[in-house]
Design a protein around this motif. Structure first.
Motif, PDB file in Angstrom:
ATOM      1  N   THR A 151      19.468  40.935  17.618  1.00 20.50           N
ATOM      2  CA  THR A 151      18.041  40.641  17.422  1.00 20.50           C
ATOM      3  C   THR A 151      17.665  40.727  15.951  1.00 20.50           C
ATOM      4  O   THR A 151      16.936  39.867  15.433  1.00 20.50           O
ATOM      5  CB  THR A 151      17.183  41.617  18.240  1.00 20.50           C
ATOM      6  N   ILE A 152      18.130  41.758  15.277  1.00 22.61           N
ATOM      7  CA  ILE A 152      17.831  41.920  13.847  1.00 22.61           C
ATOM      8  C   ILE A 152      18.313  40.709  13.061  1.00 22.61           C
ATOM      9  O   ILE A 152      17.609  40.171  12.200  1.00 22.61           O
ATOM     10  CB  ILE A 152      18.495  43.202  13.306  1.00 22.61           C
ATOM     11  N   THR A 153      19.523  40.272  13.377  1.00 18.19           N
ATOM     12  CA  THR A 153      20.104  39.127  12.669  1.00 18.19           C
ATOM     13  C   THR A 153      19.227  37.880  12.823  1.00 18.19           C
ATOM     14  O   THR A 153      18.921  37.189  11.841  1.00 18.19           O
ATOM     15  CB  THR A 153      21.522  38.836  13.201  1.00 18.19           C
ATOM     16  N   PHE A 154      18.801  37.624  14.056  1.00 20.78           N
ATOM     17  CA  PHE A 154      18.001  36.425  14.303  1.00 20.78           C
ATOM     18  C   PHE A 154      16.594  36.522  13.728  1.00 20.78           C
ATOM     19  O   PHE A 154      15.992  35.497  13.386  1.00 20.78           O
ATOM     20  CB  PHE A 154      17.947  36.118  15.804  1.00 20.78           C
ATOM     21  N   ILE A 155      16.051  37.718  13.609  1.00 19.33           N
ATOM     22  CA  ILE A 155      14.731  37.874  12.990  1.00 19.33           C
ATOM     23  C   ILE A 155      14.751  37.328  11.566  1.00 19.33           C
ATOM     24  O   ILE A 155      13.856  36.586  11.148  1.00 19.33           O
ATOM     25  CB  ILE A 155      14.290  39.356  13.008  1.00 19.33           C
ATOM     26  N   PHE A 156      15.778  37.672  10.817  1.00 18.80           N
ATOM     27  CA  PHE A 156      15.876  37.212   9.429  1.00 18.80           C
ATOM     28  C   PHE A 156      16.169  35.713   9.340  1.00 18.80           C
ATOM     29  O   PHE A 156      15.804  35.055   8.374  1.00 18.80           O
ATOM     30  CB  PHE A 156      16.955  38.002   8.681  1.00 18.80           C
ATOM     31  N   ILE A 157      16.805  35.181  10.383  1.00 14.77           N
ATOM     32  CA  ILE A 157      17.168  33.762  10.352  1.00 14.77           C
ATOM     33  C   ILE A 157      15.979  32.872  10.699  1.00 14.77           C
ATOM     34  O   ILE A 157      15.743  31.845  10.043  1.00 14.77           O
ATOM     35  CB  ILE A 157      18.336  33.485  11.328  1.00 14.77           C
ATOM     36  N   VAL A 158      15.182  33.259  11.712  1.00 14.28           N
ATOM     37  CA  VAL A 158      14.171  32.329  12.241  1.00 14.28           C
ATOM     38  C   VAL A 158      12.729  32.637  11.827  1.00 14.28           C
ATOM     39  O   VAL A 158      11.871  31.758  11.883  1.00 14.28           O
ATOM     40  CB  VAL A 158      14.242  32.260  13.784  1.00 14.28           C
ATOM     41  N   VAL A 159      12.427  33.886  11.447  1.00 17.22           N
ATOM     42  CA  VAL A 159      11.049  34.244  11.095  1.00 17.22           C
ATOM     43  C   VAL A 159      10.890  34.186   9.580  1.00 17.22           C
ATOM     44  O   VAL A 159      11.391  35.050   8.859  1.00 17.22           O
ATOM     45  CB  VAL A 159      10.678  35.644  11.625  1.00 17.22           C
ATOM     46  N   LYS A 160      10.158  33.150   9.119  1.00 18.09           N
ATOM     47  CA  LYS A 160      10.054  32.914   7.674  1.00 18.09           C
ATOM     48  C   LYS A 160       8.629  32.999   7.141  1.00 18.09           C
ATOM     49  O   LYS A 160       8.422  33.152   5.937  1.00 18.09           O
ATOM     50  CB  LYS A 160      10.637  31.527   7.343  1.00 18.09           C
ATOM     51  N   SER A 161       7.621  32.858   8.022  1.00 21.57           N
ATOM     52  CA  SER A 161       6.229  32.891   7.579  1.00 21.57           C
ATOM     53  C   SER A 161       5.347  33.290   8.751  1.00 21.57           C
ATOM     54  O   SER A 161       5.829  33.433   9.883  1.00 21.57           O
ATOM     55  CB  SER A 161       5.795  31.528   7.041  1.00 21.57           C
ATOM     56  N   SER A 162       4.038  33.438   8.490  1.00 23.96           N
ATOM     57  CA  SER A 162       3.110  33.806   9.560  1.00 23.96           C
ATOM     58  C   SER A 162       3.059  32.739  10.652  1.00 23.96           C
ATOM     59  O   SER A 162       2.726  33.032  11.800  1.00 23.96           O
ATOM     60  CB  SER A 162       1.712  34.045   8.982  1.00 23.96           C
ATOM     61  N   ALA A 163       3.417  31.500  10.310  1.00 27.89           N
ATOM     62  CA  ALA A 163       3.448  30.424  11.306  1.00 27.89           C
ATOM     63  C   ALA A 163       4.566  30.632  12.330  1.00 27.89           C
ATOM     64  O   ALA A 163       4.577  29.989  13.387  1.00 27.89           O
ATOM     65  CB  ALA A 163       3.625  29.076  10.614  1.00 27.89           C
ATOM     66  N   ASP A 164       5.494  31.534  12.030  1.00 26.24           N
ATOM     67  CA  ASP A 164       6.621  31.803  12.931  1.00 26.24           C
ATOM     68  C   ASP A 164       6.349  32.977  13.868  1.00 26.24           C
ATOM     69  O   ASP A 164       7.292  33.515  14.465  1.00 26.24           O
ATOM     70  CB  ASP A 164       7.884  32.095  12.116  1.00 26.24           C
ATOM     71  N   LEU A 165       5.097  33.363  14.009  1.00 26.37           N
ATOM     72  CA  LEU A 165       4.779  34.463  14.923  1.00 26.37           C
ATOM     73  C   LEU A 165       5.286  34.161  16.321  1.00 26.37           C
ATOM     74  O   LEU A 165       5.818  35.043  16.999  1.00 26.37           O
ATOM     75  CB  LEU A 165       3.268  34.711  14.945  1.00 26.37           C
TER      76      LEU A 165
END
Length: 474
Positions: A151-165
């Protein structure tokens, strides 16, 4: 030794949970910001109520019932299938009710509410209570660790801005679903098939419901702060409180790790009529959590004001004071975990446990009405402390006829004195040094050395316990 190993497994996982925010929280708090963090917490607070209603207290009830029948494969298998079928039925009703509520009553954040649905689905698949009852914490810890890292790995990969909430909410929900699924293959060797005619899931409804009442009322004063803050204050206030509460609870988790470990152990002793063993376990566990929770509380209070904006970002200056106000719950919840989860629950004094958490929930709602209005997020923290003090005090009153409270608190003054000495040393460093990773490491190391050294010098009860344990190992 099995209890110690299970505690180390559970505590080790709690350490991982503590380090996870050290990696993700500074990133998420900056990427999403206080406003969108508040939206996530607000929508998750509502789904929490629905999946808890569907869960029907199964985590505690199933843990205890499996522990009662742990040595009989047929009875524990029958217990598993009955409780799991009951949980699936109640979760299905809860999921339907949640979807109806979202489509009828939700005018804002509807897409986020729908994504949070995954948490309800994950609850139906959760069989961790079975492994807890079997005192097999190794499997759940390994599973949770693996899922957490992915989960930690994917958080850094896919969440890049507030639009990615939406991606963030989806990722956390999927992690829960897939993580719970990974435990099912282990069941093959631990349970057997039971003829359907012999399975009576609704036989467990009433006793599970009795444990559901304290479960949901406990969540009321855990979640109601966020709901009331979201309504009475700004999303930024909610974001500040959320991170403060989360950081306090992460530190608390090390102390409360004994709860899920000791419940099945005490339940089996009670089933075997070993009442002296039940009391001895309570005294030792209470002293242990006192010894570790007091330095956690004082350590957090010593560094919180400078730590929060450094760790979370400049938007979270107010979070530090909230952490200081809320820090006493580390000790209070550690105590109530012992008196409630490790004593009242496993010996089937559920009514008293329910009364204590109900009192805490009522006090929390009343306190929030006044304190949030006057002090916003700080008021929510004050209300949390008041409610936890109510729960702990009530439970200590309930056990007065069977447990010596003087014996429970015999070492308290020593740990309190050592904690104050440690606080002075860490707070002094915090005031003269700039906050950075090296300062934080120095403060933690200094606090640990000063506290352990002080405890050793005045020979607190935990020292004797440690010496006896090392003697057994040798």
């Amino acid at each position: 030794m099995r209890v110690i190993k299970n505690y180390l497994y559970n505590a080790g996982y709690q350490v991982l949970l503590m380090f996870t925010p050290l990696i993700t929280t500074p990133y998420i708090s900056r990427v999403l910001g206080a406003h969108y963090t508040g939206i996530n917490e607000y929508t998750n607070s509502w789904v929490t109520f629905f999946y808890l209603i569907g869960q029907m207290g199964v985590i505690l009830y199933g843990n205890r019932e499996v522990a009662y029948h742990r040595n009989d494969k047929y009875k524990r298998s029958k217990t598993f299938w009955e409780i799991e079928l009951l949980q699936t039925f109640t979760i299905s009703i809860s999921l339907l009710a949640y979807l109806i509520a979202v489509f009828i009553f939700s005018t804002t954040f509807k897409e986020y509410f729908l994504l949070q649905t995954l948490w309800i689905i994950a609850t139906a698949l959760d069989v961790s209570w079975f492994f807890m009852g079997m005192e097999d914490f190794k499997k759940t810890v390994i599973r949770n660790t693996f899922v957490k890292i992915i989960t930690i790995t994917f958080i850094f990969i896919v969440v890049k801005s507030s639009a990615d909430l939406w991606k963030y909410i989806l990722l956390l929900g999927l992690a829960q679903v897939l993580g719970n699924l990974t435990l099912w293959p282990y069941l093959k060797k631990m349970i057997i098939r039971i003829p359907f005619r012999d399975i009576h899931p609704f036989h467990h409804f009433y006793p599970a419901f009795l444990l559901f009442v304290p479960t949901i009322t406990t969540q009321i004063y855990l979640v109601v702060n966020r709901l009331m803050l979201g309504h009475m204050a700004t999303p930024a206030d909610l974001g500040n409180f959320t991170y403060a509460d989360r950081l306090v609870k992460l530190i608390l988790a090390l102390a409360t790790a004994t709860g899920s470990v000791m419940l099945p152990n005490v339940a089996q002793k009670f089933a075997n009529h070993d009442y002296k063993g039940v009391r001895d376990s309570l005294y030792k566990s209470f002293d242990f959590v006192t010894a570790i929770s007091i330095p956690m509380m004082f350590g957090l209070m010593a560094i919180a004001v400078k730590f929060a904006p450094w760790f979370l970002g400049s938007q979270y200056v107010d979070t530090g004071l909230i952490m200081v106000i809320e820090a006493p719950i580390i000790v209070l919840i550690a105590w109530s975990t012992v008196t409630g989860n490790q004593y009242l629950m496993p010996i089937d004094r559920v009514k008293e446990y329910t009364a204590s958490v109900t009192a805490g929930a009522v006090v929390n709602v009343i306190a929030n009405l006044f304190l949030i209005y006057a002090y916003k997020a700080n008021g929510a923290a004050m209300a949390t402390v008041i409610s936890e003090l109510t729960v702990t005090g009530f439970q200590l009153w309930c056990i007065r006829t069977t447990i010596s409270r003087r014996k429970l608190f015999s070492g308290f003054w020593k740990y309190l004195l050592c904690g104050l000495v440690m606080f002075s040393a860490v707070y002094g460093l915090n005031q003269i040094l700039p906050m950075n990773i090296f300062t934080l490491a120095l403060e933690i190391a200094t606090g640990a050395l000063v506290y352990v050294g002080s405890v050793w010098i005045i020979r607190a009860p935990i020292v004797k316990m440690a010496i006896e344990l090392m003697g057994r190992k040798s």
